[in-house]
Design a protein around this motif. Sequence first.
Motif, PDB file in Angstrom:
ATOM      1  N   PHE A 116     -11.487   0.911  29.518  1.00  8.01           N
ATOM      2  CA  PHE A 116     -12.837   1.323  29.139  1.00  8.01           C
ATOM      3  C   PHE A 116     -13.202   2.664  29.780  1.00  8.01           C
ATOM      4  O   PHE A 116     -13.745   3.551  29.113  1.00  8.01           O
ATOM      5  CB  PHE A 116     -13.837   0.236  29.556  1.00  8.01           C
ATOM      6  N   LEU A 140     -13.947   6.407  27.884  1.00  8.87           N
ATOM      7  CA  LEU A 140     -15.180   7.146  28.148  1.00  8.87           C
ATOM      8  C   LEU A 140     -14.874   8.545  28.694  1.00  8.87           C
ATOM      9  O   LEU A 140     -15.517   9.530  28.305  1.00  8.87           O
ATOM     10  CB  LEU A 140     -16.050   6.372  29.138  1.00  8.87           C
ATOM     11  N   PHE A 163     -20.466   8.486  29.185  1.00 13.05           N
ATOM     12  CA  PHE A 163     -21.268   7.463  29.857  1.00 13.05           C
ATOM     13  C   PHE A 163     -22.736   7.531  29.445  1.00 13.05           C
ATOM     14  O   PHE A 163     -23.521   6.637  29.800  1.00 13.05           O
ATOM     15  CB  PHE A 163     -21.160   7.620  31.381  1.00 13.05           C
ATOM     16  N   THR A 201     -21.869   5.806  24.051  1.00 13.22           N
ATOM     17  CA  THR A 201     -21.248   4.870  24.991  1.00 13.22           C
ATOM     18  C   THR A 201     -20.876   3.549  24.318  1.00 13.22           C
ATOM     19  O   THR A 201     -19.758   3.051  24.497  1.00 13.22           O
ATOM     20  CB  THR A 201     -22.190   4.599  26.177  1.00 13.22           C
ATOM     21  N   VAL A 261     -17.087   2.057  23.968  1.00 15.51           N
ATOM     22  CA  VAL A 261     -16.705   0.791  24.605  1.00 15.51           C
ATOM     23  C   VAL A 261     -16.103  -0.158  23.570  1.00 15.51           C
ATOM     24  O   VAL A 261     -15.102  -0.848  23.838  1.00 15.51           O
ATOM     25  CB  VAL A 261     -17.925   0.151  25.303  1.00 15.51           C
ATOM     26  N   ALA A 321     -12.625   0.878  22.932  1.00 17.17           N
ATOM     27  CA  ALA A 321     -11.732   0.427  23.998  1.00 17.17           C
ATOM     28  C   ALA A 321     -11.387  -1.047  23.827  1.00 17.17           C
ATOM     29  O   ALA A 321     -10.239  -1.465  24.043  1.00 17.17           O
ATOM     30  CB  ALA A 321     -12.379   0.672  25.360  1.00 17.17           C
ATOM     31  N   LEU A 322     -12.368  -1.851  23.425  1.00 17.81           N
ATOM     32  CA  LEU A 322     -12.108  -3.274  23.160  1.00 17.81           C
ATOM     33  C   LEU A 322     -11.110  -3.438  22.018  1.00 17.81           C
ATOM     34  O   LEU A 322     -10.211  -4.283  22.084  1.00 17.81           O
ATOM     35  CB  LEU A 322     -13.418  -3.984  22.815  1.00 17.81           C
TER      36      LEU A 322
END
Length: 266
Positions: free
Chosen positions: A83, A87, A114, A118, A122, A125-126
Amino acid sequence: MSDDVNPYQQPEADVVKETPAAGALTLGGPNKVSVGEAVGWIGDGMKMLSGHWGVVIGALLVTFVITMVLQFIPFIGPLAQPFLMVLLYGGMVKMFHRIDTSNQSEFADLFAGFSERTGPLVLLALAQLGVYVVFGLLIAGMALMFAGAGAFSASQGMDPAMMNGGLSAGLLLLVPVFLVLTVLVAFLFYFTVPLVMLTDLGPGKAMALSFKACLRNLLPMIVYGIVAVVIVFVSALPFLLGWLFVMPIMAGAYYLSFKQVLTEQA
């Protein structure tokens, strides 16, 4: 009378076509590039860094330090790393976009992910984590399948030489399958960070567009990837010091590859 004004008529106004803000990206394509253009991203990436080497090297060093620190944090570090890296990569993309559009560089852009985009980053990333887990399970399952077939053959009293030959052939078949799947997964995510960070696309559409763009430029992407790997490997030989010079160039080349393949060109 024809000159009378209708009091109920809506007022008329000139419709002005809205123009994109200066520096805004407009998605296009995917555009097809040649092998020469793809390899040329490396040289263009180096030109892009003129006057900005210090900021970019500093940002990459901070990213490297964060990555190293996470390795020493049990359990939480490995979970947080995917994660945080997405970012931070989003911030690097924002930094190069600023350099490209205004010839200015801001170290603070490294942390833009960030505070900007964001949530989608995220989620991206998942998605990456999920695909990598499935990919690992698939490869492990195929390896276990070949191992299980060998064990079954042994239990049936098959000639060990023949059994070993069959197992070796199976493992050799697994290597190209692994390579092809690795390339396809890389294509799925290659352009996703700039697509999510610099446009309003969500992770799903970004993954689909990244995959389509890479397949459309299959040969140029493969040649560029091979050249990039060779350069990174050679630059690592003198105690990794060459990376201080090469990694900023490759980061610039990455941004330029996204810009040329997936945005409208003036």
